[in-house]
Write a protein that holds these residues in place. Structure first.
Motif, short mmCIF file in Angstrom:
data_model
loop_
_atom_site.label_atom_id
_atom_site.label_comp_id
_atom_site.label_asym_id
_atom_site.label_seq_id
_atom_site.Cartn_x
_atom_site.Cartn_y
_atom_site.Cartn_z
N ARG A 172 -1.11 -8.58 -2.44
CA ARG A 172 -0.71 -8.14 -0.90
C ARG A 172 -0.43 -8.96 -0.44
O ARG A 172 0.10 -8.97 0.58
N ARG A 183 -0.40 -3.45 8.81
CA ARG A 183 1.25 -4.10 7.85
C ARG A 183 2.22 -2.77 7.79
O ARG A 183 1.70 -1.80 8.43
N LEU A 221 2.86 -8.27 8.34
CA LEU A 221 1.93 -8.29 8.90
C LEU A 221 1.62 -8.86 10.42
O LEU A 221 2.55 -9.54 10.85
N LEU A 271 1.20 -11.45 2.18
CA LEU A 271 3.33 -11.94 2.25
C LEU A 271 3.82 -13.17 2.47
O LEU A 271 2.40 -14.18 2.29
N ASP A 323 6.01 -1.41 6.25
CA ASP A 323 6.79 -1.89 5.58
C ASP A 323 8.27 -2.14 6.46
O ASP A 323 8.28 -0.83 7.46
N SER A 372 8.06 -6.78 4.07
CA SER A 372 7.23 -6.00 3.98
C SER A 372 6.14 -7.29 5.54
O SER A 372 6.87 -8.19 5.36
N THR A 431 -0.53 -11.02 13.13
CA THR A 431 -1.43 -11.32 12.94
C THR A 431 -1.59 -12.14 14.46
O THR A 431 -1.51 -11.97 14.54
N SER A 473 6.01 -9.83 -0.78
CA SER A 473 4.61 -10.55 -1.10
C SER A 473 4.59 -11.02 -2.74
O SER A 473 5.68 -11.15 -3.51
#
Length: 179
Positions: free
Chosen positions: A136, A171, A120, A138, A173, A118, A122, A131
């Motif tokens: 959830r 987010r 994310l 990471l 995958d 995954s 930022t 995860s």
């Protein structure tokens, strides 16, 4: 007492069943109870008082945080026996008690050719990894001992690329395949 279906160690406090993340059969641990189900307390190891004979040092530097490999602290033979036991239980539940099951064949490290990570976005770039267990959140994975070296080598560049294109808070995958 044993390893449960999720890799938690199953033990007892008095007459209550306890599922303890991070424990191994034979360990003596102080448990931090985090939830209560109908007949089971759920917890994590707050302190390892005495390591049992089926415990080993987990080889992955991300083991304590990452939820990808929940049983790296088990000795190899204990892990193989646990996986075989899961199969035997599933077969038994389906009326196939008499089926012959060979011993578990273990796969060498650095041979996993497929993985779903995954990502994310930022404000400081992307976080790419797996995860935390039952979360959830990471864990940024710089190395992964189970991935093939070719896939592991992609991680830093992929993280940098995703940091440039993934908006903060978004987010996604990321499927990896080494062919």
């Amino acid at each position: 007492e044993s390893v449960g279906a999720r890799g938690d160690c199953i033990g007892r406090i008095g007459d209550r069943r306890v599922a303890v993340e991070g424990a191994a059969p034979g360990d003596r641990v102080r448990v931090r109870v985090t939830a209560e189900r109908a007949d089971t307390l759920v917890g994590t190891v707050a302190e390892l008082l005495e390591a049992g004979p089926l415990r080993r040092a987990p080889p992955c530097p991300h083991f304590d945080a990452c939820g990808g490999c929940a049983t790296q602290h088990l000795a190899e033979h204990a892990y193989a026996d646990w996986k075989r036991g899961l199969l035997l239980t599933a077969l038994s539940r389906n009326g196939l008690d008499g089926v012959a099951v060979e011993p578990t064949v273990q796969v060498a490290p650095a041979t996993r050719r497929r993985a779903r990570l995954s990502a994310l976005g930022t404000a400081r770039g992307a976080v790419l990894g797996f995860s935390e267990r039952a979360s959830r959140r990471l864990v940024d994975v710089a190395v992964c001992l189970i991935l093939t070296p070719r896939l592991e080598a992609l991680l830093p560049g992929m993280c940098a690329f995703l940091g440039d294109v993934l908006p903060s808070g978004a987010r996604m995958d990321v499927d990896l395949l080494d062919i």
